[in-house]
Every structure is written in structure tokens, then in C-alpha cells.
Design an enzyme around this catalytic site. Structure first.
Site, short mmCIF file in Angstrom:
data_model
loop_
_atom_site.label_atom_id
_atom_site.label_comp_id
_atom_site.label_asym_id
_atom_site.label_seq_id
_atom_site.Cartn_x
_atom_site.Cartn_y
_atom_site.Cartn_z
CB SER A 1 -0.89 0.00 1.24
OG SER A 1 -1.42 1.29 1.42
NE ARG B 1 -1.48 5.35 -5.68
CZ ARG B 1 -2.58 4.67 -5.40
NH1 ARG B 1 -3.33 4.20 -6.37
NH2 ARG B 1 -2.92 4.45 -4.16
CG HIS C 1 -2.74 -0.12 -8.53
ND1 HIS C 1 -2.87 -1.16 -7.65
CD2 HIS C 1 -3.38 0.93 -7.98
CE1 HIS C 1 -3.56 -0.74 -6.59
NE2 HIS C 1 -3.89 0.51 -6.79
NE ARG D 1 -7.35 4.94 -8.37
CZ ARG D 1 -6.88 4.45 -7.20
NH1 ARG D 1 -7.06 5.13 -6.07
NH2 ARG D 1 -6.24 3.30 -7.17
C1 LIG Z 1 -4.26 -4.34 -4.46
C2 LIG Z 1 -5.11 -3.11 -4.59
C3 LIG Z 1 -5.21 -2.22 -3.55
C4 LIG Z 1 -6.00 -1.09 -3.66
N1 LIG Z 1 -6.08 -0.22 -2.61
C5 LIG Z 1 -6.86 0.88 -2.72
C6 LIG Z 1 -6.97 1.79 -1.63
O1 LIG Z 1 -6.38 1.60 -0.58
N2 LIG Z 1 -7.77 2.86 -1.79
C7 LIG Z 1 -8.46 3.11 -2.94
O2 LIG Z 1 -9.17 4.11 -3.01
N3 LIG Z 1 -8.39 2.25 -3.98
C8 LIG Z 1 -7.60 1.15 -3.90
N4 LIG Z 1 -7.52 0.29 -4.96
C9 LIG Z 1 -8.42 0.47 -6.11
C10 LIG Z 1 -9.82 -0.03 -5.74
O3 LIG Z 1 -9.72 -1.17 -4.94
C11 LIG Z 1 -10.65 -0.40 -6.96
O4 LIG Z 1 -10.59 0.61 -7.92
C12 LIG Z 1 -12.11 -0.59 -6.57
O5 LIG Z 1 -12.22 -1.48 -5.49
C13 LIG Z 1 -12.93 -1.10 -7.74
O6 LIG Z 1 -14.23 -1.34 -7.28
P1 LIG Z 1 -15.39 -1.69 -8.30
O7 LIG Z 1 -16.61 -1.89 -7.50
O8 LIG Z 1 -15.42 -0.66 -9.36
O9 LIG Z 1 -14.91 -3.04 -9.01
P2 LIG Z 1 -14.52 -4.49 -8.42
O10 LIG Z 1 -14.31 -4.50 -6.97
O11 LIG Z 1 -13.43 -4.99 -9.31
O12 LIG Z 1 -15.81 -5.36 -8.67
C14 LIG Z 1 -16.17 -5.80 -9.95
C15 LIG Z 1 -17.40 -6.67 -9.83
O13 LIG Z 1 -17.91 -6.88 -11.13
C16 LIG Z 1 -18.11 -8.27 -11.35
N5 LIG Z 1 -17.87 -8.47 -12.78
C17 LIG Z 1 -16.89 -7.98 -13.55
N6 LIG Z 1 -17.04 -8.35 -14.82
C18 LIG Z 1 -18.16 -9.09 -14.86
C19 LIG Z 1 -18.83 -9.79 -15.88
N7 LIG Z 1 -18.41 -9.78 -17.15
N8 LIG Z 1 -19.94 -10.48 -15.55
C20 LIG Z 1 -20.40 -10.53 -14.27
N9 LIG Z 1 -19.80 -9.88 -13.27
C21 LIG Z 1 -18.69 -9.18 -13.56
C22 LIG Z 1 -17.14 -8.96 -10.42
O14 LIG Z 1 -17.61 -10.26 -10.12
C23 LIG Z 1 -17.16 -8.04 -9.22
O15 LIG Z 1 -18.25 -8.35 -8.40
C24 LIG Z 1 -6.70 -0.84 -4.86
C25 LIG Z 1 -6.59 -1.71 -5.93
C26 LIG Z 1 -5.77 -2.83 -5.81
C27 LIG Z 1 -5.60 -3.71 -7.00
#
Ligand SMILES: Cc1cc2nc3c(=O)[nH]c(=O)nc-3n(C[C@H](O)[C@H](O)[C@H](O)COP(=O)(O)OP(=O)(O)OC[C@H]3O[C@@H](n4cnc5c(N)ncnc54)[C@H](O)[C@@H]3O)c2cc1C
Length: 661
Positions: free
Chosen positions: A308, A354, A425, A459
Site C-alpha cells: 500500500s 504515483r 494497478h 488517480r
Molecule cells: C491491491 C489493490 C489495492 C488497492 N487499494 C486501494 C486503496 O487503498 N484505496 C483506494 O481508493 N483504492 C484502492 N484500490 C483500487 C480499488 O480497490 C478499486 O478501484 C475498486 O475497489 C474497484 O471497485 P469496483 O466496484 O469498481 O470493481 P470491483 O471490486 O473490481 O468489482 C467488480 C465486480 O464486477 C463483477 N464483474 C466484472 N465483470 C463481470 C462480468 N463480465 N460479468 C459478471 N460480473 C462481472 C465482479 O464479479 C465483481 O463483483 C486498490 C486496488 C488494488 C488492485
């Protein structure tokens, strides 16, 4: 052009064209009039409402149960709509959001250190190198306050100070402490909060969960999104689902690089299939390479691990001054170390954004001063912090991150500096959405990392969770009902011919993938694509490199459609088929990313064109020519994508060269 045979025998020409045509389409971002402080309030007031008794007559599909999707589905369910929430996972708790470590921003100013909504807004616009929409960013900063209240009310166990107040820490690109956190598990705790809210609605009967269903197409009726087609990942069945509105909250596409910090399953299929159906894709080349990841240790590795950014609060980044240094870090005296971030950027030091930290790490490694087995690493050293704060305090703040590091590298970061290196990332690009988060397909909305909206070309840390939850808990629950209330929606069900047409297309695509019967696995294509992208469309991008990638990707895609091997059939659990389906989309998206990167001859944020840098080697924007969001339109197989431009204007944060010195 290359050609791939579809099962019906017709020829589907694959997109390979490099040049882009600019077409004059008026992209209406629907930004409300009025002062920036008033826009969201005015907009909400102007929006049409749906009478509570009528809400149950409307159905909403939410694809994704990560933070953005779970928050949206739970809130819309609570309002009384019939929500169908889809995920390829077997539970919302497996969404990639669970991996988020460091924290979530909010302009609460509990520390009284000069923070405000306006400062968060300004930091984000500047951090994104002036390639984001001001109105969206301001709204995000406003809503950030409510997110913390919402999550605290849900019982999210944010870290607290001794006196019981919520604790905060710093993230890159800012000089205040506005990042709320739950040790190194912020995403997990926030997701559990959203999951509880979702489960409450499942129990109430307003939300129906559809697990292990992979979205493979978006269905349009009379130009509006009216449903989706999914593949059941366990049985292989292709199923149709109709609704009044479709929301995509399907996450980001960093896995186009194969190696990234994202969950292995994260992919681009949902947004790419929507793009193929007419939704414009914005700024696809804007990707974030995170500076603090555990370096690659072997070419067989399939995953990279984030350390992190919060660690940069106390860790000091350095490399040896001497090239090819072989001594252990403890044997290198202070005066032979280069704390290059502190030296080059005295104001922000180790907490530069970053993109800046990543580029500097690459630079010192390219100079031959990198550390570790392959020279692809820099030190993140906690010796000073341990001396200043004590071991126990450092353990309290970052203990689980140090544990992860030790499990992967076998090294104890309390006694030996961590080694870190940048890795893919986060993707700032995504489906183009207007202020209401609606794509260019009426009735198709996108939230969280799946849309392009708020972060511009880079970002800032801890802003993705903020944006995902702002979209899910606060924006979509206003804008989706407004769409329903202001649109005459005829009843549509899955017997409509549009569903049959889509189902046939989907089935043919899966049959084609299996029928190739070649020699290479989906993973081997993905790995090769990733290396093309990392080398040519990664941390540094050049005209020559991008052209090289644009020549290689179509050739790789051609080989994919002629030499892919999938073991097993389509009517069963078949992970090779799942992967191949996703890789087929990555192979198309990657090309668009390179086209976008080639077209944008300026540098901005994470998009670093080597031809466009300041004398000091920083990203040099070209505001006169590139102050716009690039929104690409799919013109059909074999046709060049069309570029549409949403002009960006900066009324409240005047354009300036970013400086963190
Ligand atoms: C290791 C790591 C650490 C991070 N730490 C931070 C942090 O500390 N602070 C911060 O602000 N951000 C952080 N981020 C970024 C942040 O975690 C993500 O941008 C955010 O969680 C994305 O959330 P989301 O709901 O958009 O997508 P996701 O959490 O990726 O959820 C996607 C959902 O869509 C579903 N899905 C996808 N495609 C399909 C499909 N074709 N059919 C059916 N279902 C599908 C999946 O099953 C899932 O439920 C981090 C990222 C990483 C990789």
C-alpha cells in the site's frame, strides 16, 4: 486487416487500423448550470422522482457486486426497485475491492490541517493532470463527507486514535491527512459494510443475486439498454435477462498487462461488449502504474502484489548512488544513498503522486542503480520510522502489510528495507459517462472503476474507493430513478428478438473459440499480450513503440483465432473457455489503448510520451491541443474507431504545470 472465421462461415474482420478519424458528435456531458458548489444540489432538485408505490414496477440490472455495484444494488433495492445483481464470483465478498489496502479519502478535516471540499477537489484535478471533468470532481469531494458517515453508521471499523476519534493518514499528491483507513484492510471492511447492506435487501426481497454469471453481451431494444446475456460459469448455459436499466460496475482492466496488482479474474469483457454495442470508451490509454509493488521475481509469475501507498507515510525511498552496487543495504552508508524523491521533490518528498514516483523509480533503475536480483527495485526503508516511532507503532500501523511482504519475499521488512517496483494497478479509462453516469447508450450506466469519470490522467491514492462508493451509494441512486421517471419505457421481456440475436452471437463466439483447436493456451496469449503492452504502452510510451505494438497486436490476435487450444466443452465449467473469452476482448481493447496513446502526443499523468517532457523530465501537457476527453466509438470489425472529443474547461482550478518540488 486480418480475418477470423465465425462458426457460421462468415468472415469477421478484426480491427487493426492505426489511424483515427475525428467525427463531430456532440458529447453532452449534461453538466448542470450554476456555480460548482451548487451543481449537484440543483441537479438533484431538478431530477424526476418515482413514487414509492411505482418503484416496485421497475427492474434494474446491476452487474458487479464490488464496492460500486454492491452499494448501488443495495441502495436501489432499499428504495424499492427490483434489483438483479450479477457477479461472476460466488459471493460479493470475493470482488476485487476486497484487496484495497490503504484507505479512502474524505474532506472531513477532522485534523484541522487546512483540508476542505475545495482542497480535495483541487488536489484531485491537479493530481489528474487536468484531464478530468471539474463538475464531477467537485461532486466527488462533496459526497466524500457523506461516505464516511454512511460507512461509520454501517459499523465499518475505521482506525481510531487513542481518544476514539477517527484516525487519518496521508496519501500521495496531497499535504493534508484526509485518508481514513482500517489498518491495511480498508477495502475489505468497506466491502463487508456494502455486503451487509446488500444482504439486508436480499432478505427484504428487493435484490436478487445471480452468482457465477458472466456478462457476455448487453442487449439494446430501440436504442436503449434493456438487458444482458450471461454465461453460467458452472453449467455453461447462455441466459437472457431483461430490465428497464442496466448498470455496469464491473471494475478495471489493468489485467490487459497480464501482470498487475488486480485480482486474476478482473477483466474488460463487460465494458468491451458494451463498447461493441455502441457505448463510447474514454481515455483507454490512461492507466496507473503503482510505484510500490513487490518486484517480479520470476518469469513464470502470474500475479503482482501491491504494498500500500500508505507505507510511503513513513517509509523512505532510496537507491545506492553507485551503479551496480552489490553491498547489502545495511552496509551502504548514508552519504552513499540517494533519497531521490526527497531530493528532487522537497515539498512532497516520498509522498509525490504515483505517476511521478513510478517514473522516478524506473529512471533510477534504468540508470543501473536498481536493487534486488534483477536490478528492478528500489528500497522502501523503515529504519528511521522505527527509530522515531518505535517498532510497536510501526507494527500497529502496517503490520499486515509487512506480513504479506515477508510471506512473499521471505524478508523481514522491520530489519531489511522492502524492495518495491512499479506495476499496473488501476485504469482511469473506462466507459464514457455523462454527469449522470450514463453511457452513450441510453439506459446503460457505469459506476466505479468501470467508468472513466473522475480521475483524469492519474488517480490519487485512496480516491478509487471514494469514487466507487460515491457512485454506488449516492449518485446512481439519484440518476437511475431520474432516467426511469423521465423515459417512456415500453415493457420488454426476453422473448424480444434482440435477445435471440444476441444469444446467437454469443453462442457462435464460444463455439468459434472451441473450434480453433490449435496449440496455445489462452494464458500464453495473454502473457504475450501483456508483455507487448508493458514494453510499449506501459510507463513510457513512444511513437515508435506504440507503432510496434500496433503491428504486433493484430498478428497476435490472428494467431489467437487460429492457434488457440481450449480443453473441454462449452456446456460445462470450463475455466480455459472463460479465460479465452476474456483474452479475446483484451486483444481488442489493447489495440484501442495503443491507438489512443499514439493519438495523444502530449504527456499527462500516467500517460508519459517520451517525446513530450519538460527539461526536468516531467510530463509535459499540451493544453492547446489535448484538453479533452478522448471518447472512442466502435465502428465495427475491421473499421477504424472514431474519435469524439469532450472538451475540458477549467474554471475553478486554473491550468498550470504540475509541480511537487
Ligand atoms: C491491491 C489493490 C489495492 C488497492 N487499494 C486501494 C486503496 O487503498 N484505496 C483506494 O481508493 N483504492 C484502492 N484500490 C483500487 C480499488 O480497490 C478499486 O478501484 C475498486 O475497489 C474497484 O471497485 P469496483 O466496484 O469498481 O470493481 P470491483 O471490486 O473490481 O468489482 C467488480 C465486480 O464486477 C463483477 N464483474 C466484472 N465483470 C463481470 C462480468 N463480465 N460479468 C459478471 N460480473 C462481472 C465482479 O464479479 C465483481 O463483483 C486498490 C486496488 C488494488 C488492485
Amino acid at each position: 486487416m486480418i480475418e477470423a472465421k465465425t462458426p457460421s462461415g462468415s468472415i469477421e474482420r478484426q480491427l487493426v487500423t492505426v489511424s483515427s478519424e475525428t467525427t463531430p458528435l456532440d458529447l453532452d456531458a449534461r453538466i448542470p448550470l450554476g456555480s460548482i458548489e451548487q451543481k449537484w444540489d440543483e441537479c438533484r432538485f431538478e431530477m424526476k422522482l418515482v413514487n414509492p408505490a411505482n418503484r416496485r414496477k421497475h427492474s434494474i440490472i446491476v452487474v458487479g457486486a464490488g464496492l460500486a455495484g454492491a452499494a448501488a444494488a443495495a441502495t436501489l433495492g432499499q428504495q424499492g426497485y427490483h434489483v438483479h445483481c450479477f457477479s461472476y464470483h460466488d459471493t460479493p465478498r470475493r470482488a476485487h475491492s476486497i484487496a484495497a489496502q490503504g484507505g479512502i479519502n474524505a474532506a472531513k478535516n477532522y485534523r484541522n490541517d487546512g483540508d476542505s471540499i475545495f482542497r480535495l477537489f483541487k488536489d484531485t484535478v491537479k493530481g489528474g493532470d487536468f484531464r478530468a471533468r471539474e463538475a464531477n470532481v467537485y461532486r466527488l469531494a462533496q459526497i466524500s463527507l457523506s461516505i464516511i458517515d454512511q460507512c461509520v453508521a454501517q459499523g465499518v471499523p475505521f482506525a481510531r486514535e487513542y481518544g476514539g476519534l477517527l484516525d487519518t493518514r496521508s496519501f500521495g499528491g496531497v499535504q493534508v491527512q484526509r485518508t481514513f483507513y482500517a489498518r491495511g484492510q480498508t477495502g475489505q471492511q468497506l466491502l463487508l459494510g456494502a455486503y451487509q447492506a446488500l444482504e439486508e435487501q436480499v432478505a427484504a426481497g428487493t435484490v436478487t443475486m445471480h452468482f457465477r454469471k458472466d456478462l457476455v453481451d448487453v442487449v439494446l431494444v430501440d436504442g436503449r439498454a434493456r438487458g444482458i446475456v450471461t454465461r453460467d460459469l458452472v453449467t455453461g448455459e447462455i441466459e437472457c435477462h431483461a430490465a428497464d436499466v442496466v448498470v455496469l460496475a464491473t471494475g478495471g482492466y489493468s489485467n490487459v498487462f497480464y501482470l498487475s496488482t488486480n485480482a486474476k479474474a478482473s477483466n474488460c469483457t463487460a465494458i468491451w461488449r458494451a463498447h461493441r454495442r455502441g457505448a463510447l470508451l474514454a481515455n483507454p490509454c490512461f492507466t496507473q502504474i503503482h510505484p510500490t509493488c513487490i518486484p517480479l521475481s520470476s518469469e513464470h509469475q502470474s500475479k503482482l502484489t501491491l504494498m500500500s501507498e500508505s507505507l510511503r507515510n513513513d517509509g523512505r525511498v532510496w537507491v545506492p548512488k553507485k551503479k551496480g552496487e552489490t553491498r547489502a543495504p545495511k552496509d551502504i552508508p548514508e552519504n552513499q544513498r540517494d533519497y531521490y524523491l526527497e531530493n528532487r521533490y522537497p515539498s512532497f518528498g516520498n509522498l509525490v503522486p504515483r505517476d511521478v514516483a513510478s517514473r522516478n523509480a524506473k529512471e533510477v533503475c534504468d540508470e543501473g542503480r536498481g536493487v534486488g536480483p534483477h536490478g528492478q527495485g528500489v528500497y522502501l526503508d523503515f529504519a528511521d520510522a522505527i527509530q522515531r516511532l518505535g517498532l510497536e507503532t510501526v507494527r500497529d500501523k502496517y503490520g499486515n502489510l509487512f506480513d504479506i511482504y515477508e510471506r512473499i519475499t521471505g524478508e523481514d521488512a522491520y530489519t531489511v528495507p522492502m524492495r518495491i517496483y512499479p506495476a499496473p494497478h488501476y485504469t482511469m479509462g473506462g466507459l464514457w459517462v455523462d454527469y449522470h453516469l450514463m453511457s452513450t447508450i441510453p439506459g446503460l450506466f457505469a459506476g466505479g472503476e468501470a467508468n472513466f469519470s473522475d480521475h483524469g490522467a492519474n488517480r490519487l491514492g485512496a480516491s478509487a474507493l471514494m469514487q466507487g462508493l460515491a457512485d454506488g451509494y449516492f449518485v446512481l441512486p439519484c440518476t437511475v430513478p431520474d432516467y426511469i421517471a423521465s423515459t417512456g419505457l415500453d415493457p420488454v421481456d426476453v422473448s424480444h428478438s434482440a435477445f435471440a440475436e444476441s444469444k446467437t452471437w454469443v453462442k457462435n463466439r464460444f463455439k468459434t473459440l472451441i473450434a480453433v483447436n490449435g496449440k496455445r493456451s489462452p494464458d500464453s496469449f495473454h502473457r504475450e499480450l501483456g508483455s507487448i503492452m508493458w514494453d510499449n504502452c506501459g510507463m513510457a510510451r513512444s511513437d515508435a513503440g506504440l507503432r510496434k505494438a500496433l503491428a504486433r497486436i493484430p498478428a497476435l490476435r490472428e494467431e489467437f483465432w487460429n492457434n488457440l487450444r481450449i480443453v473441454g466443452g462449452e456446456d460445462e465449467l470450463n475455466q480455459a473457455l472463460e479465460k479465452a473469452n476474456r483474452v479475446s476482448d483484451f486483444l481488442e481493447l489493447a489495440e484501442l489503448m495503443c491507438i489512443d496513446a499514439l493519438d495523444r502526443t502530449e504527456s499527462c499523468g500516467g500517460h508519459f510520451r517520451v517525446e513530450s517532457q519538460t527539461e526536468e523530465g516531467e510530463a509535459k501537457r499540451d493544453d492547446a491541443n489535448f484538453s479533452y476527453t478522448a471518447a472512442w466509438e466502435w465502428k465495427g470489425p475491421g473499421k477504424a474507431p472514431a474519435l469524439h472529443k469532450e472538451p475540458l474547461t477549467f474554471e475553478y482550478v486554473p491550468l498550470s504545470q504540475r509541480s511537487y518540488k
